[in-house]
Scaffold this active site. Structure first.
Site, PDB file in Angstrom:
ATOM      1  N   ARG A 226       0.806  -1.211   0.000  1.00 15.82           N
ATOM      2  CA  ARG A 226       0.000   0.000   0.000  1.00 15.82           C
ATOM      3  C   ARG A 226       0.846   1.271   0.000  1.00 15.82           C
ATOM      4  NH1 ARG A 226      -3.457  -2.924   1.968  1.00 15.82           N
ATOM      5  NH2 ARG A 226      -1.853  -3.571   3.391  1.00 15.82           N
ATOM      6  N   THR A 227       1.714   1.391   0.999  1.00 18.87           N
ATOM      7  CA  THR A 227       2.433   2.647   1.178  1.00 18.87           C
ATOM      8  C   THR A 227       3.340   2.949  -0.018  1.00 18.87           C
ATOM      9  OG1 THR A 227       2.386   2.237   3.541  1.00 18.87           O
ATOM     10  CG2 THR A 227       3.858   3.956   2.779  1.00 18.87           C
TER      11      THR A 227
ATOM     12  N   HIS B 209       4.583   6.633  11.556  1.00 17.90           N
ATOM     13  CA  HIS B 209       4.157   6.387  10.182  1.00 17.90           C
ATOM     14  C   HIS B 209       3.258   7.580   9.824  1.00 17.90           C
ATOM     15  CE1 HIS B 209       2.983   4.621   6.543  1.00 17.90           C
ATOM     16  NE2 HIS B 209       2.574   3.436   6.930  1.00 17.90           N
TER      17      HIS B 209
ATOM     18  N   ARG C  44      11.271   3.567   4.152  1.00 16.54           N
ATOM     19  CA  ARG C  44      10.726   2.741   5.227  1.00 16.54           C
ATOM     20  C   ARG C  44      11.885   1.918   5.776  1.00 16.54           C
ATOM     21  NH1 ARG C  44       5.328  -0.798   5.233  1.00 16.54           N
ATOM     22  NH2 ARG C  44       4.584   1.300   5.607  1.00 16.54           N
TER      23      ARG C  44
ATOM     24  N   LYS D  16      24.269  -7.113   0.158  1.00 13.97           N
ATOM     25  CA  LYS D  16      25.719  -7.356   0.085  1.00 13.97           C
ATOM     26  C   LYS D  16      26.442  -6.693   1.244  1.00 13.97           C
ATOM     27  CE  LYS D  16      25.426  -7.299  -4.960  1.00 13.97           C
ATOM     28  NZ  LYS D  16      25.676  -6.448  -6.135  1.00 13.97           N
TER      29      LYS D  16
END
Lengths: 185, 311
Positions: free
Chosen positions: B58-59, B136, B108, B86
């Protein structure tokens, strides 16, 4: 601004008083009718915020003269500005409200003051994103000159020669009726 | 009144006027999303990098659509398919991304505070799309927009937030934002998922029983059990959780008659939310997603005009 006894004072000249504004709008309404041979296919779109009030005034005149209600819409040009980088902070965004399709319509774009023409450019881009009108005409209450872009008005309330540093203010009362036009030096 | 932040890290940092500005802007921008041509040229030539260290549908999609509707160019980087696997550090990744001159990084990250760390070290804008159990902000803002559309205001609303409060960044952003806007928040959840001192974050009342929180509430916000963030020891069983902290029609009847059911998604049907409640007329879950695009457009627009905040 002029300096008077060490105090900065604004020198204001009234360009159009209440009656002057009314007469100018009535004349513009007649010119719109003459140009378009009536109001068939005509819609009015005001540019937020002053232009929207004037578009409603024009619609009232057209109703009085022709007995037909012409649809009125509003366009907000904030998202179409070309000077976003120049602002330290972003302006609030108003709502674009076009309760009718503009496809194939004769759009009369209404604004209070025509200056650089950049607002009109942005408004035309905003309109074109919503459809293809058959034509766009421009009605303004005051044309103060100093165009940056090749744009001219079809209907003008009053031409006012100004210098770039001056300011033109169109005042509205609490019911959004125009009261007067002032030149601030 | 303008917006004067380079970054949006959390709703804790925003004033009432700034939140109102973002909500009003989103309200206006919603109109663009209903047009035939859903695009305006505002952020033409700007580059938005979506840097996602955690799973998201969604975000990330919402931020990407929001940026594209403003004509910005977007690039998505998922940690799982990048050099992060890595062994590259957050700052090294960011500096490499920065060398390609983006204007906004939407990130995020699983660690709380990762954005603050990054925002202090990079010149471009940083928008928090979720950091650990911290904040958020875009979710908090879209929640408030959805509530304001229904009730016309946020002041005085009773909002119940139920579920795994400890691991929920949504709960924290909602608490900060809603407190600033004058709403009252009632939280309920298993004691193992209720952080000590949560009531100090804002206008929060901790309820021992979910019924107490939901009673006469205007909004019931349900949260997902974040199994990926916790050991299995916090709950005896999902069935027991659902029985005590799930929203079923009987429980919803305790709230006000026209109460809103909200959820940040993804929902676990039959766990925190009965299927019939998730799909009922009082459910605003998909409206939240719809408003998410407009809110993220407003955030991208305003940080582009913001200046580095002091301090």
């Amino acid at each position: 601004m002029i300096e008077f006894q060490g105090v900065q004072m604004a020198e204001n000249t009234v360009i159009l008083d209440g009656n002057g504004v009314k007469r100018a709008l009535t004349r513009i309404a007649h010119e719109v009718l003459e140009r378009n041979k009536g109001v068939d296919g005509v819609v009015l779109v005001g540019i937020r915020t002053g232009g929207v009030h004037l578009a409603h005034e024009l619609a009232c005149r057209l109703l009085e003269i022709e007995g037909v209600e012409v649809p009125v819409g509003a366009v907000d040009i904030t998202m179409y500005r070309d000077d976003i980088k120049g602002h330290a902070e972003h302006l609030p965004v108003g709502k674009t409200e076009l309760p009718f399709g503009i496809e194939g319509k004769k759009v009369v774009l209404v604004d209070d003051v025509l200056f650089t023409g950049r607002t009109i450019r942005a408004a035309m881009d905003a309109l074109m994103d919503q459809g293809r009108p058959s034509c766009i005409q421009l009605a303004v209450l005051v044309d103060r000159g100093h165009r940056d872009l090749p744009i001219r008005a079809d209907f003008v309330g009053r031409n006012v020669p100004t210098s770039r540093s001056e300011n033109i203010a169109v005042d509205f009362d609490a019911d959004n009726h125009p009261t007067e036009v002032i030149l601030q030096k | 009144m303008g917006f004067r932040h380079k970054d949006i890290i959390g709703l804790k940092d925003l004033t009432k006027e700034e939140i109102e500005l973002l909500l009003n802007t989103a309200d206006s921008l919603n109109e663009i999303n209903s047009r035939d041509i859903k695009k305006v040229p505002t952020l033409r030539g700007k580059t938005v990098v979506n840097l996602f260290y955690e799973a998201s549908t969604r975000t990330r999609t919402s931020f990407e659509i929001a940026a594209k509707r403003l004509s910005a160019d977007t690039i998505n980087i998922s940690a799982s398919t990048s050099s992060v696997t890595k062994g590259e550090t957050l700052l090294d990744t960011a500096q490499n991304v920065l060398a390609m001159k983006p204007d906004i990084i939407v990130m995020r990250h699983a660690i709380s505070g990762a954005h603050e760390f990054l925002a202090k070290r990079v010149s471009c804008s940083v928008i928090n799309a979720g950091d650990g159990a911290h904040e958020h902000p875009s979710q908090g803002l879209l929640d408030m927009l959805t509530m304001r559309q229904k009730f016309g205001k946020l002041e005085g609303l009773k909002v119940a937030i139920v579920g795994d409060i400890t691991h929920s960044r949504v709960a924290r952003s909602d608490i900060y934002g809603l407190t600033t806007m004058g709403a009252k928040i009632f939280v309920a959840g298993p004691p193992t998922m209720m952080p000590i001192g949560i009531e100090r974050l804002g206008n929060v009342t901790v309820c021992k029983d979910m019924r107490e929180a939901v009673h006469k509430a205007d909004v019931v916000m349900m949260l997902r059990i974040q199994l990926e963030r916790q050991g299995k020891t916090l709950l005896p069983s999902m069935r027991e959780y659902s029985r005590y902290y799930g929203l079923n029609p009987d429980m919803l009847a305790l709230a006000k008659k026209d109460a809103m059911v909200m959820h940040p998604g993804p929902i676990n049907r039959g766990v925190e939310l009965a299927s019939s409640v998730a799909d009922c007329d009082q459910s605003y879950i998909l409206k939240q997603v719809e408003n998410g695009v407009a809110i993220r457009m407003a955030m991208l627009y305003h940080v582009c005009g913001g200046e580095p905040s002091e301090g």
